[in-house]
Design an enzyme around this catalytic site. Structure first.
Site, PDB file in Angstrom:
ATOM      1  N   GLU A 110       0.828  -1.208   0.000  1.00 14.06           N
ATOM      2  CA  GLU A 110       0.000   0.000   0.000  1.00 14.06           C
ATOM      3  C   GLU A 110       0.860   1.254   0.000  1.00 14.06           C
ATOM      4  O   GLU A 110       0.578   2.217  -0.715  1.00 14.06           O
ATOM      5  CB  GLU A 110      -0.920  -0.001   1.217  1.00 14.06           C
ATOM      6  N   SER A 121      -0.763   6.966   9.392  1.00 17.32           N
ATOM      7  CA  SER A 121      -0.916   8.418   9.487  1.00 17.32           C
ATOM      8  C   SER A 121       0.416   9.136   9.337  1.00 17.32           C
ATOM      9  O   SER A 121       1.502   8.538   9.416  1.00 17.32           O
ATOM     10  CB  SER A 121      -1.541   8.793  10.838  1.00 17.32           C
TER      11      SER A 121
END
Length: 395
Positions: free
Chosen positions: A243, A377
């Site tokens: 990802e 994040s």
């Protein structure tokens, strides 16, 4: 790092460009706007890619891919973007779930799942994040309890993209005790299984891009486990590495987006009828964004070059994500500033586009804020870069 095409890449680029020029006009009309309406259109498109040998380019040949390296895949992405090809509806299947099954799955799982991903028969979603376990993924609380022949899963997932149209999911659940990163198992889950409820979450544009997923005593067989029981953290890190490569190289083509901004500026005028391009502040800001977009492209090429030579993704993907996210936000925000009232009228009262440019930048501005969370994040990426690049101690 050589940015020019090799002879092989040059030939592949020419082939893809010709194929796109012939294939795109033959698609059945315009791509639907709403996610829920895209599936039939996308299936037609994906089947054309599959038949042309252009689906799963980086997958091994024995699993239906082309065995191409990361640079060939990057060329393909560039040409798709240049031609305005349809959205990739099954990113999680083709880029995350499929490569994870190739790397960690059983022969039975490879036989069952891989070809339907490439042929466009099955769409996937990712059931990792939970209401209190987002960036701190190891704190997840969804539980899988052992029963005869399989597992019973109880819990809740959130921020699940495309769950409302997905056929299958990759799922993390806690199966043991011990330390936080242990006792987690990686499952393949059919979204049609009894006990699964999907609740769409509308975002600021009124569309349901994300979902909550509730798992109420959902049964999966032992054959659904990927890797070892209680060893799912290693498998999950493999998925997240795939990802982060995608995010680092850019889910948005920033150089093209800046080019679109330049075209908008060239045809725009201010309230007094003067060309926007004559405004020195605008010229300075677009020059800054253009330079940063080129830097982002080079970071992406560094990731691609490393992947093509067989290197693991490494912390450079975190650097790419840290650079990419604020850049996309600023590109979108600047595009909105070029419109009246800062783009607040990007949508008409009936929800339809009031201005094509403003609608595009408004959508991108909202999506960009979410990208800062996806794939780990900003704070997680800073820690990775600090520890693995700068050699700073763990905090």
């Amino acid at each position: 790092m050589d940015l020019s095409d090799s002879p092989e890449e040059e030939r592949f680029r020419a082939r893809v460009r010709v194929w796109l020029a012939e294939t795109l006009p033959a698609l059945p009309g315009a791509e639907p706007a709403l996610l829920e309406d895209k599936r039939a259109y996308w299936e037609t498109w994906q089947r054309k890619l599959f038949d042309a040998g252009l689906a799963g380019l980086s997958w091994p040949v024995e699993y239906g891919g082309a065995g191409a390296d990361a640079k060939i895949k990057a060329v393909f992405t560039e040409e798709m973007d240049r031609a305005g090809a349809p959205e990739r509806l099954n990113i999680i299947g083709e880029d995350f779930a499929g490569p994870t099954i190739v790397a960690f799955g059983s022969d039975e799982q490879k036989q069952r799942y891989l070809q339907p991903i490439l042929a466009g028969a099955e769409i996937w979603c990712q059931l990792f994040s939970e209401p209190e376990s987002g960036s701190d993924l190891a704190s997840l609380r969804t539980k899988a309890s052992k029963v005869d022949g399989g597992w019973r899963i109880q819990g809740q997932k959130i921020w699940t993209s495309r769950a409302q149209i997905a056929d299958n999911a990759i799922l993390l659940a806690r199966t043991g005790g011990g330390e936080r990163h242990r006792g987690i198992t990686y499952f393949l889950l059919p979204m049609s299984a009894p006990g699964i409820s999907v609740r769409p979450l509308a975002h600021m544009l009124g569309e349901a891009e994300f979902n909550e997923v509730f798992l109420d005593d959902v049964f999966v067989p032992d054959s659904a486990v990927v890797g070892e029981v209680d060893g799912g953290w290693q498998v999950a890190m493999g998925t997240l590495a795939f990802e982060r490569v995608g995010i680092a190289t850019g889910r948005v083509n920033t150089t093209r987006a800046v080019g679109d901004l330049i075209a908008q500026i060239e045809r725009g005028r201010d309230d007094e009828g003067r060309p926007l391009a004559a405004n020195p502040e605008i010229r300075q800001r677009i020059a800054d964004l253009y330079g940063r977009a080129l830097t982002h492209y080079l970071i992406g090429q560094r990731v691609v070059t490393g992947a093509a030579s067989g290197e693991p993704p490494g912390p450079v993907t975190s650097i790419g994500k840290l650079y990419f996210c604020p850049l996309v936000e600023e590109i979108a925000d600047f595009g909105l500033e070029l419109g009246e009232f800062g783009g607040q009228f990007g949508l008409a009262e009936n929800g339809e586009s009031a201005d094509a440019d403003q609608q595009r930048w408004l959508r991108l501005a909202y999506q960009a804020r979410g990208t800062a969370i996806a794939g780990g994040s900003t704070f997680i990426q800073r820690n990775i870069a600090a520890e693995r690049v700068l050699g700073m101690p763990r905090s």
